[in-house]
Design an enzyme around this catalytic site. Sequence first.
Site, mmCIF file in Angstrom:
data_model
loop_
_atom_site.group_PDB
_atom_site.id
_atom_site.type_symbol
_atom_site.label_atom_id
_atom_site.label_comp_id
_atom_site.label_asym_id
_atom_site.label_seq_id
_atom_site.Cartn_x
_atom_site.Cartn_y
_atom_site.Cartn_z
ATOM 1 C CD GLU B 281 -3.212 0.606 2.033
ATOM 2 O OE1 GLU B 281 -3.994 -0.279 1.778
ATOM 3 O OE2 GLU B 281 -3.330 1.259 3.331
ATOM 4 C CD GLU B 284 -2.871 1.129 -4.461
ATOM 5 O OE1 GLU B 284 -2.716 0.190 -3.432
ATOM 6 O OE2 GLU B 284 -4.018 1.339 -5.042
ATOM 7 C CB CYS B 308 -6.889 -3.106 5.424
ATOM 8 S SG CYS B 308 -6.605 -1.607 6.213
ATOM 9 C CB SER B 328 -5.640 1.022 -1.331
ATOM 10 O OG SER B 328 -4.561 -0.136 -1.448
ATOM 11 C CE LYS B 367 -10.331 -7.962 8.531
ATOM 12 N NZ LYS B 367 -9.583 -7.401 7.532
ATOM 13 C CD GLU B 370 -11.616 -8.813 3.112
ATOM 14 O OE1 GLU B 370 -11.330 -9.075 4.501
ATOM 15 O OE2 GLU B 370 -10.967 -7.992 2.641
ATOM 16 C CD GLU B 375 -14.269 -9.904 -5.393
ATOM 17 O OE1 GLU B 375 -15.559 -10.589 -5.648
ATOM 18 O OE2 GLU B 375 -14.584 -8.637 -4.851
ATOM 19 C CB CYS B 524 -9.357 -3.951 14.292
ATOM 20 S SG CYS B 524 -9.269 -3.749 12.456
#
Lengths: 388, 594, 156
Positions: B281, B284, B308, B328, B367, B370, B375, B524
């Site tokens: 990241e 990036e 994230c 990102s 999560k 996710e 994908e 978190c």
Amino acid sequence: MANNNKLKRADIIFSTYSVDPYDVLDMAMKKGKTDVINELIESGLRGRGGAGFPTGLKWKFMAQENNEEKYIICNADEGEPGTFKDRKLLVDVPRKVISGMAIAGWATNSKKGIIYLRAEYNNLIPALEKEIEVFNKYASKFDLDFSVNIYSGAGAYVCGEETALIESMEGKRGEPRNKPPFPIQSGYLGKPTLVNNVETFAAASMVCRYGAKKYESYGTSDQHGSKLFSLSGDSPKEGVHELELGMKISDFVEEYGDGDTKAVQIGGVAGFCIPRKEFDQTIIGEGNTTGGATMIFNSTRSMYNVIHNYLDFFAEESCGQCTPCRVGTQQLLKGVEAVKAGNKPESYLDDLVKLSKTMKLTSKCGLGQSVTNSFSSIVKNFREEMIY
Amino acid sequence: MSKINLIIDGQSIEVEKGITIMDAAKKINVNIPTLCHHEDLCVAGNCRVCVVEVKNHERLEASCAVPAEDGMEILTNTAKVRNARKDIVSLLVSEHNTQCTTCYRNTNCELQDLAAEYNVDGDRYLSVLKPNIKVDKSSWAIEKDDSKCVRCQRCVRTCAELQHVNALTVSHKGDEMKISTFADLPFNEVVCTNCGQCVNRCPTGALTERRYFDDVWEAIGDPDKHVVMNTAPSVRVALGEMFGNEVGTRVTGKMVTAMRKMGADSVLDTDFAADLTIIEEGNELLTRLKGALVDGDTSIKLPMITSCSPGWVKFIEHMFPNYLDHLSTCKSPQQMFGAMTKTYYAEKKGVDPKDIVSVAVMPCAAKKYEANRPEMNSSGYRDIDAGLTTREFGLMIKQAGLDFNNLEDSEFDSIMGQSTGAGIIFGATGGVMEAALRTAYAVVTGRSVPFENLNITAVRGTEGIRAASIKIEDTLPEWSFLEGVDLNVAVAHGLKNARVIMDEVAAGTSTYHFIEVMGCPGGCIGGGGQPIPTNAEIRAKRTKAIYEEDMSKPIRMSHENPEITQIYEEFLEKPLGHKSHDLLHTSYRKRNRY
Amino acid sequence: MTKIEQLVNDLTGKYGKERKSLMPILQGIVKEKRYVDNTDMVHIARALDISAADVYGVASFYSFIENNEMGKYVIRICKSITCEMKGKHKILKALEEELRIKLGETTHNKRFTLLETNCLGLCDVGPAMLINEEPYTKLTPEKVHEILVDYRNEVK
Ligand SMILES: Cc1cc2nc3c(=O)[nH]c(=O)nc-3n(C[C@H](O)[C@H](O)[C@H](O)COP(=O)(O)O)c2cc1C
Ligand code: SF4
Ligand code: SF4
Ligand code: SF4
Ligand code: SF4
Ligand code: FES
Ligand code: FES
């Protein structure tokens, strides 16, 4: 001139006297604002929407609120079964109601008036709008900055509760708010808001017309003026009656009953059901509500059916947010059914009465709080009818 | 603040004007039961469990909603009060599907506690439980069982006030009143981010995370499967709460031992992937800055925003579908970890990736969702096979019969078990930003960030949105285009604040280069999958533990993690390289806002 | 733009796009088509930029905002106490027989829907009912027949 507890017809609100209510407004505006409010306090007028709060005092508090944006709301949500006097007012004397609103607006420096009209009365809108146009002409003539708009409800009894009504106007579910703050401090859109019943506004206009002294002279020492009664049920004279306050139920029954009256429901389904043996009571005495709905039941009526019908109404029309009311109403309904069917012993009725007392103690708004009125009085007085 | 005096249960106290009766009572250690009340949320006053007697008041008052007033005399423990509370709890039980023995919230349920406290009689009232209530299990992350709902509206307030998602509403009225999604559609069809904040605030078993631990046990018991477990940074500072430890206790070593004893074949650290995220990241970001600032490439979008937090990612997909280019492209650490497990790890360990079951233990409900995004299979397999919450993991430890508090400490396995302080602080709001700045500044200038002990306090804290600016000076030659640039960064946590930040981006008024967004309040450590209860005080303690853990680490910058250096040398080759692109980066999709 | 989008557009034009416009907009749609379905609610949510769930929560609270498809004429018969005393059951039965539907149902030709409601404020002239916004009082089975004939013949 105290009333001697005999039934007396009054002819104030529906009287077709020669003074146009808008001239009453003009008369009021020629006095001082404080004078008008003081006069209202003196008259002893209490809110006609159910809670019976002194109207003059409410206006006074409203006048003290410092805010550019203040609202006057006319509560025309009239949803209590057995109540229809506000409808009659809006049909027969809308001008008195609107002039009352305008006087309130002027006296409390509020520029916006809104009539919260229940959806069931939507067919009254065209006529009301015409009346508002007439008012607007007067307002511009008197240089009064006060507008009146109609806001239509959508079918929810609880929206008659003033904070639920405000929530509803804000585009939300009609769930009553926590109080404090009260609407006068923080109401519609967070602004100071005065909510009065349709009849209260009409009566306020009458106080301005006749003066506090004259108005006060109607009724008893603690209940002043005239009051509209919506009468229905087993009576040959159903309809709206304007009476002086302070008569006995027995007088009322004598005048309006069908000769076979077994019980009278006073104050609508949220009020009390009075059995024959207690007809000696004075109407609008301690604890009776001021909404003015009276239903007469004769000896052919099953009081079980009556309470069942009420409870069905409450269980459906509770907003559902608070536990005692949401679940309590269902329990009372299922409970009387179970006793009737023999699935619960008679003594369960006592448990239910206790529960209804808890509802009164702990419910958030008047709906849940008042269920016990009719419930306890019917279960107590007509216990044998509750049992199989 | 003016003071007022009142008497509670015979005791006089002075309190600030404006606080509720309940808060006044708390000050003298008078406990009043609650249900709809939650510290994080606005007052509802609808359960009525907290009623008290106020002298000269005709009725009882809800102490959570009524302000204390001067001269009030309050009684919290009278027959009237106790009877009323008992009646109310009995009523709640009468509309409840009381099945404690088979309920996920058994022993951690506020209704159960109240019912026990008031010893309610289940037969007092008839059951008014609605028949035929179906549990909604349509979502990968959240389960909704209306038969366990006490209609406290905490979930609705959470989703509206904290998250500004409003996926839940109260619907209907009277006896029909319930908690609904739009048109009572299944959860997976509505605008829900799966953040799980509602689950964390639900007092009962009505909203729970979808559980996967049975699948994990099955995999552990299967000799052909190779189970790799990894744990997120904030799990180690909260898990202890499930075993009676004080909030904020760090239990990293015991946690590792527990996983090993449970039978995991390999116990690794998601923090490693957090370090990896920082490398990808960070690069990036620098690439974007170069593209936008030097090359003037208008297709490159700034600010760049972190990706994230999967709840946040779904939020932006729903709410700001035209701004996905700002995200990102990095996968979250969990998904990077999964992709590396089934490729690099498998290769190094000589295990067939088809036999690997990767289990992520997360503070998060999103999560789970996710992990199931279609994908997320770039390794040729599901990157992550099962996502567990801290709560599920705690339960598994109990199921395994482990005496957690007396376990010895042990270390993560290698490889992908080593991490830095920078990876740890991912767990708290501002942590990703701080970690990224530590590395980016070092890469660009060859020096450490100019803050004492590397602690970039400007991005820490609890403020919903925090902004900072760092001047880049004396760059290394290849980064000279950044010389003198003020790098503007911002941090937002809780989706309510994310919306504020995104409204700025959408309006074109955002002046930031880089924004960190965490879906949950506090980051978190306050995730939807963390132990219940979670509130501001608890979040603060967990956060403190996170920073202590950071300080305890010998290495505190991601790019100095030797295992990270190793993975680039042996496998990935270079940041943003071909392999990274395939395995560590992802793309997003537009979703409905309404 | 679909018809409903156009309608929502007109209504927001008239009442504004603030939250407080939600009720008038819902009512505007009811006036036009008698009910507000899920698609309508999504359009409203978009127009006011609030969540569709919120629109649903509000709409479902009010008994005059129906979610299910309604007939052209929605008949709401009062089931509260005085109307019940005055023979509401007979009236309901007459309506059911006349329309060949049960309470809560809509006729096949989508002309009539039959519902119950709480007190209409016409207790002194009960049994009472509304057909759309129009009140009918002192009902008898014969009167019900006549009223329905008028509606069938579109006299009304
Ligand atoms: C459930 C419930 C329903 C109510 N319905 C009405 C109503 O239909 N009309 C009304 O004027 N007041 C109604 N009220 C009373 C209002 O809350 C409020 O007290 C009243 O509008 C104040 O006006 P007043 O002072 O003129 O009576 C209701 C209260 C409750 C609790
Ligand atoms: S008492 Fe009934 S109507 Fe009033 S707030 Fe409570 S649930 Fe709603
Ligand atoms: S939600 Fe609580 S009370 Fe209900 S079944 Fe589960 S543990 Fe028991
Ligand atoms: S998971 Fe998050 S977004 Fe979904 S309903 Fe719960 S609080 Fe709202
Ligand atoms: S789902 Fe949970 S948080 Fe929401 S109202 Fe029901 S019990 Fe309360
Ligand atoms: S905790 Fe006070 S009403 Fe629920
Ligand atoms: S009871 Fe039917 S209109 Fe009032």
